[in-house]
Design a protein around this motif. Structure first.
Motif, PDB file in Angstrom:
ATOM      1  N   GLN A   1      -9.061  -2.652   1.008  1.00 50.54           N
ATOM      2  CA  GLN A   1      -8.393  -3.952   1.160  1.00 50.54           C
ATOM      3  C   GLN A   1      -9.060  -4.816   2.230  1.00 50.54           C
ATOM      4  N   GLU A   2     -10.006  -4.220   2.983  1.00 46.54           N
ATOM      5  CA  GLU A   2     -10.645  -4.967   4.065  1.00 46.54           C
ATOM      6  C   GLU A   2     -11.406  -6.171   3.511  1.00 46.54           C
ATOM      7  N   GLY A   3     -11.244  -7.288   4.167  1.00 45.71           N
ATOM      8  CA  GLY A   3     -11.920  -8.509   3.746  1.00 45.71           C
ATOM      9  C   GLY A   3     -11.202  -9.266   2.647  1.00 45.71           C
ATOM     10  N   LEU A   4     -10.177  -8.642   2.042  1.00 47.39           N
ATOM     11  CA  LEU A   4      -9.429  -9.322   0.982  1.00 47.39           C
ATOM     12  C   LEU A   4      -8.310 -10.142   1.600  1.00 47.39           C
ATOM     13  N   ARG A   5      -8.114 -11.349   1.111  1.00 39.88           N
ATOM     14  CA  ARG A   5      -7.099 -12.240   1.660  1.00 39.88           C
ATOM     15  C   ARG A   5      -5.965 -12.505   0.670  1.00 39.88           C
ATOM     16  N   SER A   6      -5.964 -11.791  -0.428  1.00 43.87           N
ATOM     17  CA  SER A   6      -4.898 -11.987  -1.408  1.00 43.87           C
ATOM     18  C   SER A   6      -3.574 -11.511  -0.827  1.00 43.87           C
ATOM     19  N   GLU A   7      -2.493 -12.058  -1.348  1.00 45.40           N
ATOM     20  CA  GLU A   7      -1.174 -11.651  -0.881  1.00 45.40           C
ATOM     21  C   GLU A   7      -0.930 -10.171  -1.154  1.00 45.40           C
ATOM     22  N   ALA A   8      -1.462  -9.669  -2.277  1.00 51.07           N
ATOM     23  CA  ALA A   8      -1.288  -8.254  -2.612  1.00 51.07           C
ATOM     24  C   ALA A   8      -1.959  -7.360  -1.578  1.00 51.07           C
ATOM     25  N   ALA A   9      -3.181  -7.726  -1.172  1.00 47.96           N
ATOM     26  CA  ALA A   9      -3.897  -6.925  -0.179  1.00 47.96           C
ATOM     27  C   ALA A   9      -3.204  -6.966   1.180  1.00 47.96           C
ATOM     28  N   LEU A  10      -2.742  -8.140   1.572  1.00 47.66           N
ATOM     29  CA  LEU A  10      -2.029  -8.267   2.849  1.00 47.66           C
ATOM     30  C   LEU A  10      -0.724  -7.489   2.835  1.00 47.66           C
ATOM     31  N   LYS A  11      -0.047  -7.470   1.696  1.00 51.06           N
ATOM     32  CA  LYS A  11       1.210  -6.724   1.590  1.00 51.06           C
ATOM     33  C   LYS A  11       0.962  -5.222   1.743  1.00 51.06           C
ATOM     34  N   ILE A  12      -0.124  -4.727   1.178  1.00 52.08           N
ATOM     35  CA  ILE A  12      -0.455  -3.310   1.305  1.00 52.08           C
ATOM     36  C   ILE A  12      -0.637  -2.937   2.771  1.00 52.08           C
ATOM     37  N   LYS A  13      -1.339  -3.801   3.510  1.00 53.35           N
ATOM     38  CA  LYS A  13      -1.554  -3.544   4.927  1.00 53.35           C
ATOM     39  C   LYS A  13      -0.237  -3.609   5.707  1.00 53.35           C
ATOM     40  N   ARG A  14       0.587  -4.605   5.383  1.00 53.00           N
ATOM     41  CA  ARG A  14       1.894  -4.725   6.057  1.00 53.00           C
ATOM     42  C   ARG A  14       2.762  -3.509   5.761  1.00 53.00           C
ATOM     43  N   ASP A  15       2.771  -3.089   4.511  1.00 50.28           N
ATOM     44  CA  ASP A  15       3.593  -1.941   4.128  1.00 50.28           C
ATOM     45  C   ASP A  15       3.167  -0.676   4.870  1.00 50.28           C
ATOM     46  N   ALA A  16       1.852  -0.484   4.992  1.00 48.95           N
ATOM     47  CA  ALA A  16       1.356   0.699   5.697  1.00 48.95           C
ATOM     48  C   ALA A  16       1.800   0.684   7.162  1.00 48.95           C
ATOM     49  N   TRP A  17       1.733  -0.490   7.793  1.00 49.87           N
ATOM     50  CA  TRP A  17       2.157  -0.588   9.187  1.00 49.87           C
ATOM     51  C   TRP A  17       3.667  -0.396   9.316  1.00 49.87           C
ATOM     52  N   GLU A  18       4.433  -0.907   8.369  1.00 50.25           N
ATOM     53  CA  GLU A  18       5.881  -0.692   8.388  1.00 50.25           C
ATOM     54  C   GLU A  18       6.200   0.800   8.283  1.00 50.25           C
ATOM     55  N   ASP A  19       5.413   1.520   7.491  1.00 53.74           N
ATOM     56  CA  ASP A  19       5.607   2.965   7.389  1.00 53.74           C
ATOM     57  C   ASP A  19       5.372   3.637   8.730  1.00 53.74           C
ATOM     58  N   LEU A  20       4.326   3.222   9.441  1.00 58.77           N
ATOM     59  CA  LEU A  20       4.029   3.822  10.740  1.00 58.77           C
ATOM     60  C   LEU A  20       5.089   3.466  11.779  1.00 58.77           C
ATOM     61  N   LEU A  21       5.622   2.247  11.714  1.00 60.12           N
ATOM     62  CA  LEU A  21       6.728   1.893  12.607  1.00 60.12           C
ATOM     63  C   LEU A  21       7.941   2.779  12.339  1.00 60.12           C
ATOM     64  N   ALA A  22       8.203   3.047  11.063  1.00 57.58           N
ATOM     65  CA  ALA A  22       9.321   3.921  10.710  1.00 57.58           C
ATOM     66  C   ALA A  22       9.096   5.339  11.242  1.00 57.58           C
ATOM     67  N   VAL A  23       7.845   5.796  11.185  1.00 60.08           N
ATOM     68  CA  VAL A  23       7.497   7.113  11.723  1.00 60.08           C
ATOM     69  C   VAL A  23       7.728   7.139  13.227  1.00 60.08           C
ATOM     70  N   MET A  24       7.302   6.101  13.917  1.00 58.16           N
ATOM     71  CA  MET A  24       7.500   6.032  15.359  1.00 58.16           C
ATOM     72  C   MET A  24       8.981   6.073  15.724  1.00 58.16           C
ATOM     73  N   GLU A  25       9.767   5.308  14.979  1.00 58.52           N
ATOM     74  CA  GLU A  25      11.204   5.275  15.242  1.00 58.52           C
ATOM     75  C   GLU A  25      11.830   6.643  15.004  1.00 58.52           C
ATOM     76  N   LYS A  26      11.461   7.290  13.906  1.00 55.91           N
ATOM     77  CA  LYS A  26      12.023   8.606  13.579  1.00 55.91           C
ATOM     78  C   LYS A  26      11.613   9.655  14.613  1.00 55.91           C
ATOM     79  N   ALA A  27      10.387   9.501  15.146  1.00 58.98           N
ATOM     80  CA  ALA A  27       9.879  10.456  16.130  1.00 58.98           C
ATOM     81  C   ALA A  27      10.404  10.188  17.541  1.00 58.98           C
ATOM     82  N   GLY A  28      11.164   9.097  17.713  1.00 59.99           N
ATOM     83  CA  GLY A  28      11.711   8.765  19.019  1.00 59.99           C
ATOM     84  C   GLY A  28      10.697   8.146  19.953  1.00 59.99           C
TER      85      GLY A  28
END
Length: 249
Positions: A208-235
């Motif tokens: 997805q690097e270098g892609l500016r489509s909304e689909a590519a940006l959403k994939i990156k956002r979703d991945a980061w949201e997953d990591l935030l959820a992991v951080m929250e669950k891990a305290g």
């Protein structure tokens, strides 16, 4: 004793022959280090694993902190990994390191493993062992190595598991449970009572690097949201900057 998992219900046509039943094994009594070292010796000296590693390449075993709160699990080694005998050391590994850093952790503070302990063969290699491209493991290959990653999870006992990509999801939660990665991510699952979050494999994020489509940006956002959820669950503490990383003005 770690017994082999039940055989998969569907074996892809690409799995030309069965690898057989992985031998059960018993780890010694003792602390995590003693059990981990014993397991590492078992895997690195396993005849089936060794038979599938090209001359000059290495069987790959997990690395990291034995008391890690977060454990990442990927699919299989690639070219860099089979050279060094360590998971996630190539371009995808460099991205994973940046993702871990963005969470406020160092690679040395987490544990990283793979579903498969060798690089899946795509066909004949050149005399120097060069292979172009990678392929996902077959269910037959995964079934052989699953006791090894399960034993690592049992030793580490992380607070949170992160499955990186569909192969890791299939191996840990069942190959017939989710049809797509999109169906698996975005919510919590459990592996033997341990919270599990599925997210995109770093190699997919690299595409997805270098892609500016909304689909590519959403994939990156979703991945980061997953990591935030992991951080929250891990305290783990989460800063405003981390929470707002993908927010726009």
């Amino acid at each position: 004793m770690f017994a082999p998992p039940p055989p998969p219900r569907i074996v892809p046509a690409s799995a030309a022959s069965s690898l057989g039943t992985p031998p059960p094994f018993t780890l010694p009594e003792g602390d995590k280090a003693a059990r981990w070292n014993a397991l590492r010796d078992i895997v690195l000296n396993d005849a089936t694993c060794q038979a599938r590693v090209y001359a000059g390449k290495k069987v790959v075993f997990g690395v990291g902190h034995l008391d890690a709160t977060v454990m990442f699990i990927g699919e299989a080694p690639g070219a860099d990994e089979e050279e060094q005998g360590e998971p996630f050391v190539g371009r995808a590994g460099q991205l994973l390191n940046r993702m871990i850093k963005a969470m406020g952790l160092e690679r040395s503070q987490v544990y990283i493993g793979n579903i498969l302990n060798w690089r899946p063969e795509m066909g004949a290699r050149s005399p120097d062992g060069f292979q172009t491209g990678n392929r996902p493991p077959t269910l037959d290959e995964m079934a052989y190595c699953l006791p090894f990653i399960r034993a690592q999870i049992d030793i580490i006992q992380p607070r949170v598991l992160v499955a990186l990509g569909k192969t890791a999801v299939d191996g840990l939660l069942g190959a017939d449970r989710f049809k797509t990665m999109g169906a698996a991510r975005g919510s919590w699952h459990a592996y033997n009572g341990i919270p599990l979050r599925a997210t995109y494999h770093p190699s997919y994020l690299l595409r997805q690097e270098g892609l500016r489509s909304e689909a590519a940006l959403k994939i990156k956002r979703d991945a980061w949201e997953d990591l935030l959820a992991v951080m929250e669950k891990a305290g783990m503490p989460i800063s405003d900057k981390q929470r707002g990383y993908f927010k726009t003005g």
